[in-house]
Design a protein around this motif. Structure first.
Motif, short mmCIF file in Angstrom:
data_model
loop_
_atom_site.label_atom_id
_atom_site.label_comp_id
_atom_site.label_asym_id
_atom_site.label_seq_id
_atom_site.Cartn_x
_atom_site.Cartn_y
_atom_site.Cartn_z
N LEU A 45 0.83 -1.20 0.00
CA LEU A 45 0.00 0.00 0.00
C LEU A 45 0.86 1.25 0.00
O LEU A 45 0.54 2.24 -0.67
CB LEU A 45 -0.92 0.00 1.22
CG LEU A 45 -1.78 1.25 1.41
CD1 LEU A 45 -2.73 1.42 0.24
CD2 LEU A 45 -2.55 1.16 2.72
N ARG A 244 -6.56 -3.83 8.69
CA ARG A 244 -7.44 -3.82 7.52
C ARG A 244 -8.04 -2.45 7.28
O ARG A 244 -8.11 -1.98 6.14
CB ARG A 244 -8.55 -4.85 7.69
CG ARG A 244 -9.50 -4.94 6.48
CD ARG A 244 -10.52 -6.04 6.66
NE ARG A 244 -9.86 -7.33 6.83
CZ ARG A 244 -10.50 -8.46 7.08
NH1 ARG A 244 -11.82 -8.44 7.24
NH2 ARG A 244 -9.85 -9.59 7.20
N ARG A 245 -8.50 -1.79 8.34
CA ARG A 245 -9.12 -0.46 8.15
C ARG A 245 -8.11 0.54 7.63
O ARG A 245 -8.44 1.37 6.77
CB ARG A 245 -9.72 0.02 9.47
CG ARG A 245 -10.95 -0.77 9.92
CD ARG A 245 -11.55 -0.17 11.19
NE ARG A 245 -12.73 -0.89 11.61
CZ ARG A 245 -13.43 -0.60 12.69
NH1 ARG A 245 -13.06 0.43 13.46
NH2 ARG A 245 -14.50 -1.30 13.01
N TRP A 247 -5.52 -0.17 5.84
CA TRP A 247 -5.22 -0.56 4.45
C TRP A 247 -6.32 -0.06 3.52
O TRP A 247 -6.03 0.53 2.47
CB TRP A 247 -5.12 -2.08 4.37
CG TRP A 247 -4.51 -2.58 3.10
CD1 TRP A 247 -3.21 -2.85 2.83
CD2 TRP A 247 -5.22 -2.88 1.87
NE1 TRP A 247 -3.05 -3.28 1.53
CE2 TRP A 247 -4.27 -3.31 0.93
CE3 TRP A 247 -6.57 -2.82 1.51
CZ2 TRP A 247 -4.61 -3.69 -0.36
CZ3 TRP A 247 -6.92 -3.18 0.20
CH2 TRP A 247 -5.95 -3.62 -0.71
N ILE A 248 -7.57 -0.25 3.91
CA ILE A 248 -8.68 0.19 3.06
C ILE A 248 -8.69 1.71 2.92
O ILE A 248 -8.85 2.26 1.82
CB ILE A 248 -10.02 -0.31 3.63
CG1 ILE A 248 -10.09 -1.84 3.53
CG2 ILE A 248 -11.19 0.33 2.89
CD1 ILE A 248 -11.31 -2.43 4.22
N ALA A 249 -8.49 2.40 4.05
CA ALA A 249 -8.47 3.87 4.00
C ALA A 249 -7.32 4.37 3.12
O ALA A 249 -7.49 5.31 2.33
CB ALA A 249 -8.33 4.44 5.41
N LEU A 251 -5.85 2.75 0.62
CA LEU A 251 -6.10 2.43 -0.78
C LEU A 251 -7.12 3.40 -1.38
O LEU A 251 -6.93 3.89 -2.50
CB LEU A 251 -6.61 0.99 -0.91
CG LEU A 251 -6.92 0.52 -2.34
CD1 LEU A 251 -5.69 0.60 -3.21
CD2 LEU A 251 -7.49 -0.89 -2.33
N VAL A 252 -8.19 3.68 -0.65
CA VAL A 252 -9.20 4.62 -1.14
C VAL A 252 -8.57 6.00 -1.36
O VAL A 252 -8.81 6.67 -2.38
CB VAL A 252 -10.39 4.71 -0.17
CG1 VAL A 252 -11.32 5.86 -0.57
CG2 VAL A 252 -11.15 3.39 -0.15
#
Length: 348
Positions: A45, A244-245, A247-249, A251-252
């Motif tokens: 990421l 995970r949170r 990583w998602i934040a 990536l977005v």
């Protein structure tokens, strides 16, 4: 600061290729110690985030722009060896897919933008942490200074490489003065981006910041007039501490920056492009081998709408970088795990 083909002659390009290959090999071994099951996906990421932010050229002077190099940011977030690999992955993706940075100059770019920036930035960062208070704020301050210094250091490294293998006859004093002058200004932007990013991550998950490990001072309680260490808090459940949170934040954020915000980036030439044009360094520049790539110059071929073409190219770049980067780091992590298991079996 992506060096195109033709700026540096073949012998020096080959020599820097050897240096870059050695640096990547050493970093692959070192990254095994830096990565764990949580940080391996985050390293991919980080590479994707650097790719995205490098699309956001910001103005630094009349007719000149700059962009993030990313060495300091990567080294502080995921470790110096992993940081070299992160920036190297970004440079490889940019050169192969987007015709940004020459393919014969890939060794030059990895040596300058990955190796030099990471080594200088992390040395400055660790040195400052030794004299600053053991607190999270110190990590942010040290990140700012490390990033600021790493950019003109890379400019000096380019000048040295140019002195050894430049294909045009330009006085080195002029090259050095021009390169350092503009890249000090670019370094301020790099420092601001690096400090803001490190500060944001450390505010929510300090355990995921490599440079902050072991720096948090123990909580003190006053008992009978004396300060004593507070009892350690119970460890959070594994599920609650999943990255995970984050990583998602991340990536977005990367997709938004590359897919939408990049349209508003400065169109002025970056520091190296401007110096090269002003000083005549680019007189023997060569066309990129991938100039006819469907994604060359960060646009999708045959899509005429500039906003859609650039945004889609950015999204594709982020996606490709996160997939390749995550794959590399998961393999590195798995080899560490397999090696440890093998040693246990031998001991048994």
């Amino acid at each position: 600061m992506h060096v195109p083909d033709g700026f540096i002659d073949a012998p020096v390009s080959a020599a820097t290729g050897v240096v870059a290959a050695a640096a990547v090999a050493v970093s692959l071994r070192g990254a095994r110690k830096e990565l764990d099951e949580r940080t391996a996906p985050l390293a991919g990421l980080v590479a994707a985030f650097i790719f995205a932010v490098q699309m956001l050229n910001f103005p630094v002077a009349a007719g000149t722009s700059g962009h993030l190099l990313g060495g300091a940011l990567a080294a502080i977030l995921v470790g110096p060896c992993t940081g070299v690999l992160c920036v190297s992955v970004v440079l490889l993706m940019q050169g192969v897919l987007f015709a940004d940075g020459g393919l014969t100059a890939l060794g030059v770019n990895i040596t300058d933008m990955a190796l030099v920036t990471v080594v200088v930035a992390y040395a400055v960062f660790r040195g400052l942490l030794k004299v600053l208070p053991r607190a999270r704020r110190s990590v942010t301050v040290a990140s700012f200074a490390a990033a600021l210094i790493s950019v003109p250091a890379a400019a000096c490294a380019f000048t040295l490489i140019y002195a050894l293998g430049g294909t045009t006859d330009v006085p080195l004093g002029k090259v050095l003065t021009a390169m350092v002058g503009v890249h000090v200004l670019i370094g301020l932007g790099e420092a601001a981006i690096t400090a803001a990013t490190v500060g944001a991550v450390i505010a929510v998950r300090p355990d995921l910041v490599y440079g902050a490990r072991g720096l948090t001072a123990p909580l003190k309680l006053r008992v009978n007039g004396e300060l004593v260490d507070a009892p350690a808090a119970p460890a959070a459940p594994v599920a609650a501490r999943s990255p995970r949170r984050v990583w998602i934040a991340g990536l977005v954020t990367s997709l938004v920056l590359a897919g939408f915000v990049s349209f508003y980036a400065s169109a002025s030439p970056d520091g190296l492009e401007k110096v090269a044009a002003d000083q005549g360094i680019d007189r023997k520049a060569e066309d990129h081998a991938a100039k006819d790539s469907p994604l060359a110059d960060y646009g999708v071929k045959d899509i005429t709408d500039a906003r859609l073409s650039g945004g889609l190219a950015g999204v594709i770049g982020v996606g490709a970088t996160v997939v390749v980067g995550t794959g590399v780091f998961l393999v590195v992590r798995r080899r560490r795990t397999d090696g440890a298991a093998a040693r246990v079996e031998e001991t048994a």
